[in-house]
Design a protein around this motif. Sequence first.
Motif, PDB file in Angstrom:
ATOM      1  N   ALA A 515       0.810  -1.212   0.000  1.00  8.04           N
ATOM      2  CA  ALA A 515       0.000   0.000   0.000  1.00  8.04           C
ATOM      3  C   ALA A 515       0.848   1.268   0.000  1.00  8.04           C
ATOM      4  CB  ALA A 515      -0.941  -0.008   1.198  1.00  8.04           C
ATOM      5  N   ALA A 516       1.667   1.436   1.033  1.00  8.54           N
ATOM      6  CA  ALA A 516       2.486   2.641   1.128  1.00  8.54           C
ATOM      7  C   ALA A 516       3.950   2.357   0.821  1.00  8.54           C
ATOM      8  CB  ALA A 516       2.368   3.234   2.533  1.00  8.54           C
ATOM      9  N   GLY A 517       4.268   1.125   0.415  1.00 13.57           N
ATOM     10  CA  GLY A 517       5.656   0.746   0.193  1.00 13.57           C
ATOM     11  C   GLY A 517       6.349   1.572  -0.863  1.00 13.57           C
ATOM     12  N   ALA A 518       7.680   1.714  -0.693  1.00 15.05           N
ATOM     13  CA  ALA A 518       8.448   2.553  -1.616  1.00 15.05           C
ATOM     14  C   ALA A 518       9.653   1.845  -2.202  1.00 15.05           C
ATOM     15  CB  ALA A 518       8.916   3.818  -0.887  1.00 15.05           C
ATOM     16  N   HIS A 519      10.000   0.649  -1.678  1.00 13.16           N
ATOM     17  CA  HIS A 519      11.225   0.002  -2.142  1.00 13.16           C
ATOM     18  C   HIS A 519      11.023  -0.621  -3.524  1.00 13.16           C
ATOM     19  CE1 HIS A 519      14.995  -2.160  -2.134  1.00 13.16           C
ATOM     20  NE2 HIS A 519      15.322  -1.514  -1.022  1.00 13.16           N
ATOM     21  N   PRO A 520      11.919  -0.350  -4.472  1.00 13.81           N
ATOM     22  CA  PRO A 520      11.712  -0.828  -5.852  1.00 13.81           C
ATOM     23  C   PRO A 520      12.078  -2.290  -6.086  1.00 13.81           C
ATOM     24  CG  PRO A 520      13.754   0.409  -5.731  1.00 13.81           C
ATOM     25  CD  PRO A 520      13.124   0.502  -4.367  1.00 13.81           C
ATOM     26  N   ARG A 575      -2.786  -9.061  -9.868  1.00 14.00           N
ATOM     27  CA  ARG A 575      -3.049  -8.284  -8.660  1.00 14.00           C
ATOM     28  C   ARG A 575      -1.807  -8.119  -7.784  1.00 14.00           C
ATOM     29  NH1 ARG A 575      -7.508 -11.395  -5.193  1.00 14.00           N
ATOM     30  NH2 ARG A 575      -7.265  -9.493  -3.947  1.00 14.00           N
ATOM     31  N   PHE A 576      -0.925  -9.107  -7.780  1.00 10.26           N
ATOM     32  CA  PHE A 576       0.279  -9.001  -6.953  1.00 10.26           C
ATOM     33  C   PHE A 576       1.383  -8.222  -7.657  1.00 10.26           C
ATOM     34  CE2 PHE A 576      -1.901 -12.948  -5.705  1.00 10.26           C
ATOM     35  CZ  PHE A 576      -2.231 -12.599  -4.410  1.00 10.26           C
ATOM     36  N   GLN A 577       1.451  -8.360  -8.964  1.00  8.71           N
ATOM     37  CA  GLN A 577       2.512  -7.651  -9.681  1.00  8.71           C
ATOM     38  C   GLN A 577       2.264  -6.147  -9.718  1.00  8.71           C
ATOM     39  OE1 GLN A 577       5.303  -9.308 -10.482  1.00  8.71           O
ATOM     40  NE2 GLN A 577       6.149  -7.270 -10.848  1.00  8.71           N
ATOM     41  N   ILE A 578       1.017  -5.721  -9.731  1.00  6.76           N
ATOM     42  CA  ILE A 578       0.770  -4.273  -9.673  1.00  6.76           C
ATOM     43  C   ILE A 578       1.204  -3.726  -8.311  1.00  6.76           C
ATOM     44  CG2 ILE A 578      -1.082  -4.264 -11.389  1.00  6.76           C
ATOM     45  CD1 ILE A 578      -3.123  -4.110  -9.110  1.00  6.76           C
ATOM     46  N   GLU A 579       1.149  -4.556  -7.280  1.00  6.29           N
ATOM     47  CA  GLU A 579       1.595  -4.114  -5.964  1.00  6.29           C
ATOM     48  C   GLU A 579       3.096  -3.857  -5.946  1.00  6.29           C
ATOM     49  OE1 GLU A 579       0.292  -7.157  -3.311  1.00  6.29           O
ATOM     50  OE2 GLU A 579      -1.781  -6.428  -3.239  1.00  6.29           O
ATOM     51  N   ALA A 613       6.805   2.852 -14.848  1.00  8.56           N
ATOM     52  CA  ALA A 613       5.926   2.131 -13.930  1.00  8.56           C
ATOM     53  C   ALA A 613       4.514   2.708 -13.977  1.00  8.56           C
ATOM     54  CB  ALA A 613       6.487   2.188 -12.515  1.00  8.56           C
ATOM     55  N   LEU A 614       4.417   4.033 -14.021  1.00 10.22           N
ATOM     56  CA  LEU A 614       3.092   4.664 -14.097  1.00 10.22           C
ATOM     57  C   LEU A 614       2.370   4.250 -15.378  1.00 10.22           C
ATOM     58  CD1 LEU A 614       0.922   6.617 -13.160  1.00 10.22           C
ATOM     59  CD2 LEU A 614       2.255   8.489 -14.167  1.00 10.22           C
ATOM     60  N   ASP A 615       3.079   4.233 -16.491  1.00  7.43           N
ATOM     61  CA  ASP A 615       2.462   3.819 -17.751  1.00  7.43           C
ATOM     62  C   ASP A 615       1.968   2.376 -17.669  1.00  7.43           C
ATOM     63  OD1 ASP A 615       2.929   6.294 -18.872  1.00  7.43           O
ATOM     64  OD2 ASP A 615       4.772   5.701 -19.913  1.00  7.43           O
ATOM     65  N   ALA A 616       2.774   1.516 -17.052  1.00  9.84           N
ATOM     66  CA  ALA A 616       2.371   0.113 -16.918  1.00  9.84           C
ATOM     67  C   ALA A 616       1.138  -0.025 -16.031  1.00  9.84           C
ATOM     68  CB  ALA A 616       3.534  -0.704 -16.335  1.00  9.84           C
ATOM     69  N   MET A 617       1.066   0.787 -14.972  1.00  9.44           N
ATOM     70  CA  MET A 617      -0.109   0.760 -14.103  1.00  9.44           C
ATOM     71  C   MET A 617      -1.343   1.282 -14.832  1.00  9.44           C
ATOM     72  SD  MET A 617       0.625  -0.540 -11.139  1.00  9.44           S
ATOM     73  CE  MET A 617      -0.819   0.002 -10.229  1.00  9.44           C
ATOM     74  N   ALA A 672      -6.191   1.556  -9.014  1.00 14.75           N
ATOM     75  CA  ALA A 672      -6.362   2.975  -8.686  1.00 14.75           C
ATOM     76  C   ALA A 672      -6.059   3.252  -7.223  1.00 14.75           C
ATOM     77  CB  ALA A 672      -7.785   3.412  -9.023  1.00 14.75           C
ATOM     78  N   GLU A 673      -6.477   2.358  -6.349  1.00 12.99           N
ATOM     79  CA  GLU A 673      -6.229   2.565  -4.918  1.00 12.99           C
ATOM     80  C   GLU A 673      -4.734   2.558  -4.609  1.00 12.99           C
ATOM     81  OE1 GLU A 673      -8.025   0.937  -0.710  1.00 12.99           O
ATOM     82  OE2 GLU A 673      -7.689  -0.517  -2.312  1.00 12.99           O
ATOM     83  N   LEU A 674      -3.987   1.672  -5.271  1.00 13.99           N
ATOM     84  CA  LEU A 674      -2.542   1.624  -5.068  1.00 13.99           C
ATOM     85  C   LEU A 674      -1.865   2.902  -5.556  1.00 13.99           C
ATOM     86  CD1 LEU A 674      -1.878  -2.070  -6.133  1.00 13.99           C
ATOM     87  CD2 LEU A 674      -1.512  -1.131  -3.845  1.00 13.99           C
ATOM     88  N   LEU A 675      -2.262   3.368  -6.721  1.00 14.99           N
ATOM     89  CA  LEU A 675      -1.660   4.586  -7.267  1.00 14.99           C
ATOM     90  C   LEU A 675      -1.929   5.792  -6.369  1.00 14.99           C
ATOM     91  CD1 LEU A 675      -2.294   4.453 -11.121  1.00 14.99           C
ATOM     92  CD2 LEU A 675      -0.077   4.685  -9.990  1.00 14.99           C
ATOM     93  N   LEU A 676      -3.128   5.877  -5.816  1.00 17.22           N
ATOM     94  CA  LEU A 676      -3.549   7.068  -5.085  1.00 17.22           C
ATOM     95  C   LEU A 676      -3.426   6.896  -3.576  1.00 17.22           C
ATOM     96  CD1 LEU A 676      -6.589   7.992  -7.342  1.00 17.22           C
ATOM     97  CD2 LEU A 676      -4.294   8.958  -7.361  1.00 17.22           C
ATOM     98  N   ASN A 677      -2.393   6.201  -3.162  1.00 13.74           N
ATOM     99  CA  ASN A 677      -2.093   6.049  -1.744  1.00 13.74           C
ATOM    100  C   ASN A 677      -1.569   7.371  -1.178  1.00 13.74           C
ATOM    101  OD1 ASN A 677       0.438   5.450   0.194  1.00 13.74           O
ATOM    102  ND2 ASN A 677      -1.227   4.032   0.648  1.00 13.74           N
TER     103      ASN A 677
END
Length: 823
Positions: A515-520, A575-579, A613-617, A672-677
């Motif tokens: 959800a709020a993770g940042a590590h690539p 669903r897991f890869q978008i995370e 990454a944004l384009d892929a999402m 959308a929820e993941l992007l707009l965390n």
Amino acid sequence: MKRLAFLLYVLLFTVTAVTIAQDTPTISEKTKGFEKQEGYFTYYWDDTNGKVWLEIDKYDTEFLYVNSLTAGVGSNDIGLDRNQLGDNRVVYFERRGPKVLMVQPNYSYRAITDNQKEKQSVRDAFANSVLWGFKVAAEEDGKVLVDMTSFLMRDAHGVSNVLQRNKEGSYSVDESRSVLYREATMNFPENTEFEATLTFTGNKPGRQVRSVTPTADAITVRQHHSFVRLPDDDFEPRKFDPRAGYFGISYQDYSTPISESIDKRFITKHRLKKKNPDAEMSEPVEPIVYYLDPGTPEPVRSALLDGTRWWNQAFEAAGYKDAFQVKMLPDSAHPMDVRYNMINWVHRSTRGWSYGSSVVDPRTGEIIKGHVLLGSLRVRQDYLLAEGLLSPYKEGVNFDEDNPMLEMGLARIRQLSAHEVGHTLGLAHNFAASTNNRASVMDYPAPKVGIKKDSTLDLSKAYDTGIGEWDKVTITYGYKDVRGLPSAEAALENVIEDAIDEGLLFISDRDARPAAGAHPKAHLWDNGKNAVDQLHHIMQVREIALQNFSESNIPTGTPMAKLEDTLVPMYLLHRFQIEGTVKLVGGLDYSYNLRGDSQKGPKPVADSTQRAALDAMLATLSPEALGMPDRILDLIPPRPLGYYDSRELFNSHTDPAFDPLGAAETAASMSAELLLNTNRAARLVDLEARNADNLGLGDMLDKLIKNTWQKKVGKGYEGALQNTINHVVLYEMIKLASHENASTQVKAITNLKLEALREWMKVKAEKGEAGAQRKASLLYGYRTLKQFKEKGDSFMPASPLSPPPGSPIGSGEVPHLECGLSE
């Protein structure tokens, strides 16, 4: 007068004490006719009254008290599993007149010193816990006898609390329906074991209780109690290093010099030493032996034995020969006996996590018992996943000899057994291992699905087949015999530095959460070095699976409605890869570096990578991605009699009919929820503030709106999909703009974009350029935003359909309490 009164008081006390002493029988007298069981603590069985009497001959001598649940409730949602470990505590018995107290000392605060007064000052500063008080019933030669029955028959495991917390009803122990369970009440030289059958009665039983009990107002389980001699002091605690991948214990030592840290940290590990510490490879003084639950059926039994034995590869890398062994539990042994490290095969009514727990000496961090609970539905969920990927039930095909679904399920079980046993060896998750060529079984692995030249899917390498390079590193750090080396500290530091030089990265739980993770590089259920590339691959695999989806996804004779069970994991395969991919947006690359080591400091993910990454999402928020072939929509009828809806299926607006737009709404909401965390949005604001050329929150929102609301809308099903996606995006943007945890700048920017979107909707709707469906969608969006503007944060439109359970792949997540960690 005062002196006379005092003398009378002393006389009365003396007479009372003598009377009590005269009235107290000897142990021999009190236990006449009872069955005596000698062991660590001698106890007596009173069969006539169904009681257990404990002979206490050790005062102020610490031992380990462990409670557990031997027979459980059988629901993953409730969380009361068979053979589930409870609390383990150091306790001692203290005699106080007619009472004996069971006292738990406070090992979180200590003074490691020879100064007894200094030790006492710390003990008096922090509370102990008296767990129970016993009345002395008999006494003889310095020993006392107490009635243990009430202590054993109480709800030590907290079953009532768990049921109430999960809103499954208000229950309490019914003494009339509870008894001691003699079959598992045993005695040994190093440990004394007790067990009780407890029946909990109550009212207002919840749905899960009703689903797993024959009579919901009476829940009967068994609880186990262990009194265990503590290990000797020949265990050398090993320093905790945040780079090494271990769980640990910690305490504050108030005798520490002021110039040093008061916090002391050590890893949790089993005791292991070489017979010959000078030899490069040596047998251990005593091997670590694990035992498998004999209730495990084949072929799962063999798979679990194989996977668990992988750990011997890691111990060989640490310089041991045959240090880690796996055997079947003897029929005469009890799985909760602390002498046995256990791998339990646990049945539940619903899929759920597996666990690797440990009984740990809190004084030193020594693992006394490793204890694994493996959910039996895991292998079935992987089997279902493989059925969806392969569409295997074609005419004339049988799986008597070659069953790729079973092979994938067993491969996952091998990896899972190694993973959970790893927790019981002291190891934490390493969610960066997938970027290091599957360097650790302590990651959460997604099945690696290959695409053949003929565009068919290949599961032959779905899961790995051995221990990883990181596992060898971390076992070496924790278990390497450093006796006789010039500097044990330098030797262990070299283990970590060598791993860093080899590019092995360790990133654990908090930093990998989506959800709020940042590590690539640290993700759950992923594969490969590049999350963006992997998302493209998974979307391609998903497309192939959906194009091939047919009645061949279920065996002949199965209701066609069951196709939805197989469709759900296929449709949500990404669903897991978008995370993992979304964490690159506003991402931060970092390690658990220490001052003086060779690791670099934190650095934002490259802007080009974030934009990719944004384009892929955004590609996952399109009708092309979320549409289903017409064939699928024509295949799935409503559920027949006896086959009911479950949480494993899509939620729907169209019951009883299958709802393809509802499925799209669910999938769109996840992206959308993941992007707009809120945290991700705030990081984007910060990154743009540092460099105006970086991707910022405003840029991301502009692209999101352009690729959804402002995208040209098709007709029919395609248009309905786009409108569905658009309203999901609108909901998530409103949620971000009004979220109590969002920063003021995040709220300001998001509200600005929503206001502009509202005005755009109004203009487009008034021009009447679109058809009726599009115009209705625009007007509804405009009115929604108008209400949000008028009512502010108190307004929230209807939320999208929630997804069925996802994590974990192959079952139903944390705490190292498992030691308590799960997978």
